[in-house]
Design a protein around this motif. Structure first.
Motif, PDB file in Angstrom:
ATOM      1  N   SER A  24       6.688   1.964  -3.171  1.00  0.00           N
ATOM      2  CA  SER A  24       5.698   3.423  -3.554  1.00  0.00           C
ATOM      3  C   SER A  24       4.751   2.784  -2.853  1.00  0.00           C
ATOM      4  O   SER A  24       4.273   0.860  -3.163  1.00  0.00           O
ATOM      5  CB  SER A  24       5.878   3.714  -4.927  1.00  0.00           C
ATOM      6  N   TYR A  25       3.283   3.898  -2.602  1.00  0.00           N
ATOM      7  CA  TYR A  25       2.060   3.147  -2.546  1.00  0.00           C
ATOM      8  C   TYR A  25       1.660   3.895  -2.767  1.00  0.00           C
ATOM      9  O   TYR A  25       1.158   4.889  -3.185  1.00  0.00           O
ATOM     10  CB  TYR A  25       1.964   2.627  -1.060  1.00  0.00           C
ATOM     11  N   LYS A  26      -0.374   3.400  -2.951  1.00  0.00           N
ATOM     12  CA  LYS A  26      -0.561   4.172  -3.288  1.00  0.00           C
ATOM     13  C   LYS A  26      -1.995   4.300  -3.277  1.00  0.00           C
ATOM     14  O   LYS A  26      -2.287   6.322  -2.832  1.00  0.00           O
ATOM     15  CB  LYS A  26      -2.176   3.291  -5.057  1.00  0.00           C
ATOM     16  N   THR A  27      -2.512   4.001  -2.029  1.00  0.00           N
ATOM     17  CA  THR A  27      -3.493   4.706  -1.058  1.00  0.00           C
ATOM     18  C   THR A  27      -3.052   5.003   0.710  1.00  0.00           C
ATOM     19  O   THR A  27      -1.953   4.835   0.828  1.00  0.00           O
ATOM     20  CB  THR A  27      -4.810   3.832  -1.397  1.00  0.00           C
ATOM     21  N   SER A  28      -3.455   5.728   1.176  1.00  0.00           N
ATOM     22  CA  SER A  28      -3.002   6.303   2.485  1.00  0.00           C
ATOM     23  C   SER A  28      -3.263   5.332   3.418  1.00  0.00           C
ATOM     24  O   SER A  28      -3.587   4.252   3.158  1.00  0.00           O
ATOM     25  CB  SER A  28      -4.545   7.445   3.292  1.00  0.00           C
ATOM     26  N   ILE A  29      -2.045   5.296   4.543  1.00  0.00           N
ATOM     27  CA  ILE A  29      -1.678   4.495   5.509  1.00  0.00           C
ATOM     28  C   ILE A  29      -1.988   4.255   6.242  1.00  0.00           C
ATOM     29  O   ILE A  29      -1.730   5.996   6.875  1.00  0.00           O
ATOM     30  CB  ILE A  29      -0.591   3.311   4.820  1.00  0.00           C
ATOM     31  N   ASN A  30      -1.474   3.168   7.594  1.00  0.00           N
ATOM     32  CA  ASN A  30      -1.943   2.945   9.146  1.00  0.00           C
ATOM     33  C   ASN A  30      -0.182   3.499   9.779  1.00  0.00           C
ATOM     34  O   ASN A  30      -0.166   3.964  10.182  1.00  0.00           O
ATOM     35  CB  ASN A  30      -2.775   2.173   9.710  1.00  0.00           C
ATOM     36  N   ASN A  31      -0.133   2.320   8.398  1.00  0.00           N
ATOM     37  CA  ASN A  31       1.352   2.106   8.905  1.00  0.00           C
ATOM     38  C   ASN A  31       2.237   0.945   7.957  1.00  0.00           C
ATOM     39  O   ASN A  31       1.486   0.629   6.493  1.00  0.00           O
ATOM     40  CB  ASN A  31       1.845   1.513  10.177  1.00  0.00           C
ATOM     41  N   ALA A  50       5.192  -3.379   2.970  1.00  0.00           N
ATOM     42  CA  ALA A  50       3.735  -4.586   3.129  1.00  0.00           C
ATOM     43  C   ALA A  50       3.065  -3.195   4.099  1.00  0.00           C
ATOM     44  O   ALA A  50       3.735  -2.353   4.751  1.00  0.00           O
ATOM     45  CB  ALA A  50       4.024  -5.503   4.028  1.00  0.00           C
ATOM     46  N   THR A  51       2.035  -2.776   3.500  1.00  0.00           N
ATOM     47  CA  THR A  51       0.753  -1.315   4.770  1.00  0.00           C
ATOM     48  C   THR A  51      -0.478  -2.330   4.723  1.00  0.00           C
ATOM     49  O   THR A  51      -0.552  -3.117   4.488  1.00  0.00           O
ATOM     50  CB  THR A  51       0.676  -0.695   2.805  1.00  0.00           C
ATOM     51  N   SER A  52      -0.412  -1.353   5.881  1.00  0.00           N
ATOM     52  CA  SER A  52      -2.063  -1.521   6.214  1.00  0.00           C
ATOM     53  C   SER A  52      -2.599   0.011   6.137  1.00  0.00           C
ATOM     54  O   SER A  52      -2.082   0.630   6.204  1.00  0.00           O
ATOM     55  CB  SER A  52      -1.218  -1.030   8.080  1.00  0.00           C
ATOM     56  N   THR A  53      -3.992  -0.504   5.719  1.00  0.00           N
ATOM     57  CA  THR A  53      -4.431   0.959   5.273  1.00  0.00           C
ATOM     58  C   THR A  53      -6.072   0.418   5.866  1.00  0.00           C
ATOM     59  O   THR A  53      -6.786  -0.262   6.322  1.00  0.00           O
ATOM     60  CB  THR A  53      -5.147   0.602   3.790  1.00  0.00           C
ATOM     61  N   GLY A  54      -6.614   1.653   6.332  1.00  0.00           N
ATOM     62  CA  GLY A  54      -8.019   1.618   6.961  1.00  0.00           C
ATOM     63  C   GLY A  54      -8.153   1.147   8.241  1.00  0.00           C
ATOM     64  O   GLY A  54      -7.277   0.775   8.592  1.00  0.00           O
ATOM     65  N   THR A  55      -9.372   0.426   7.628  1.00  0.00           N
ATOM     66  CA  THR A  55      -9.972  -0.118   9.187  1.00  0.00           C
ATOM     67  C   THR A  55      -8.933  -2.097   9.288  1.00  0.00           C
ATOM     68  O   THR A  55      -9.794  -2.735   9.913  1.00  0.00           O
ATOM     69  CB  THR A  55     -11.377  -0.353   9.661  1.00  0.00           C
ATOM     70  N   ALA A  56      -8.758  -2.465   7.678  1.00  0.00           N
ATOM     71  CA  ALA A  56      -8.207  -3.220   8.004  1.00  0.00           C
ATOM     72  C   ALA A  56      -7.279  -3.553   8.171  1.00  0.00           C
ATOM     73  O   ALA A  56      -6.189  -2.741   8.456  1.00  0.00           O
ATOM     74  CB  ALA A  56      -8.458  -3.209   5.774  1.00  0.00           C
ATOM     75  N   SER A  57      -7.653  -4.997   8.707  1.00  0.00           N
ATOM     76  CA  SER A  57      -6.130  -5.228   9.890  1.00  0.00           C
ATOM     77  C   SER A  57      -5.036  -6.341   8.447  1.00  0.00           C
ATOM     78  O   SER A  57      -3.717  -6.230   8.805  1.00  0.00           O
ATOM     79  CB  SER A  57      -6.179  -6.759  10.967  1.00  0.00           C
ATOM     80  N   LYS A  58      -5.340  -6.218   7.126  1.00  0.00           N
ATOM     81  CA  LYS A  58      -4.382  -7.015   6.372  1.00  0.00           C
ATOM     82  C   LYS A  58      -3.654  -6.844   5.810  1.00  0.00           C
ATOM     83  O   LYS A  58      -3.343  -5.132   6.187  1.00  0.00           O
ATOM     84  CB  LYS A  58      -5.432  -7.533   4.694  1.00  0.00           C
TER      85      LYS A  58
END
Lengths: 111, 116
Positions: free
Chosen positions: A24-31, A90-98
């Motif tokens: 489960s995750y909390k914020t919108s993700i890219n992938n 592992a999630t990737s969010t927003g413009t961050a690549s981490k």
């Protein structure tokens, strides 16, 4: 809870059974990506699912993504002893690549 | 095509010494990420670099830690004046591009740092 939290923390099954792990995750993700880590070793990339995808398959792996519930599941079918490892989402969010990793599910497959 | 390479695999330092961890990304990859993993925990992001640039260091401790990715050679994670709390596994990952929708990262085997 953290972004990327796996459930259960530990799972023990017999060879041949299916193993299901949830994230489960909390914020919108890219992938969202799943990784495997054998004890004391590096991470092996298993599968990446994009936010506009709902299901993906790779061999004995099946990943689903439900963005409305902010959750993903990893299914390993016909498990083998060699599948014994820790599994991380592992999630990737927003413009961050981490990548933001969860705490992992430790899977034990016994003969 | 060799994967991500890290060296040394194991590093022992006494308190107060310096630790230098090296990472060579996969061929063709120009993006490098460093993560730290404490025992029984997931990986925590430290820093993201491209050649000669630090892009995101939001996960780096403010003191004693630094990272670089020079035009030539491997990426270096440097920890000065190590303390016991720095004992952890440090993983490097690389990716070929930064596009948020497709940033699959490939991980190295890690460097296990032990501070005595």
């Amino acid at each position: 809870s953290q972004q990327g939290e796996e459930d259960p923390q530990a799972l023990s099954i017999q060879e041949g059974e299916n193993a299901t792990m949830n994230c489960s995750y909390k914020t919108s993700i890219n992938n969202l990506q799943w990784y495997r880590q054998n004890s004391g070793r590096g991470l092996v990339h298993l599968i990446l699912i994009r936010s506009n995808e709902r299901e993906k398959h790779s061999g004995r792996l099946r990943v689903t993504l439900d963005t409305s519930k902010k959750s993903s599941s990893l299914l390993i079918t016909a498990s083998r002893a060699a599948d014994t490892a820790s599994y991380f989402c592992a999630t990737s969010t927003g413009t961050a690549s981490k990548l933001t990793f969860g705490t992992g599910t430790r899977l034990q497959v016994t003969l | 095509n060799a994967g991500v390479m890290q060296n040394p695999r194991h590093l022992v330092r006494r308190r107060g010494q310096e630790a230098r961890l090296r990472c060579s990304p996969m061929k063709g990859h120009s993006h490098v990420y460093w993560y730290r993993q404490l025992p029984e925990e997931g990986l925590k992001f430290m820093v993201y670099l491209q050649k000669e640039n630090i892009i995101d260091e939001s996960g780096m401790p403010k003191e004693r830690f630094s990272a670089e990715f020079p035009k030539e050679g491997p990426s270096i994670l440097r920890i000065q004046q190590v303390v016991r709390g720095d004992s952890a596994a440090y993983f490097c990952a690389s990716s070929p591009r930064r596009a948020p929708g497709d940033n699959e990262q490939f991980f190295g085997p890690g460097t296990r740092l032990t501070v005595l």
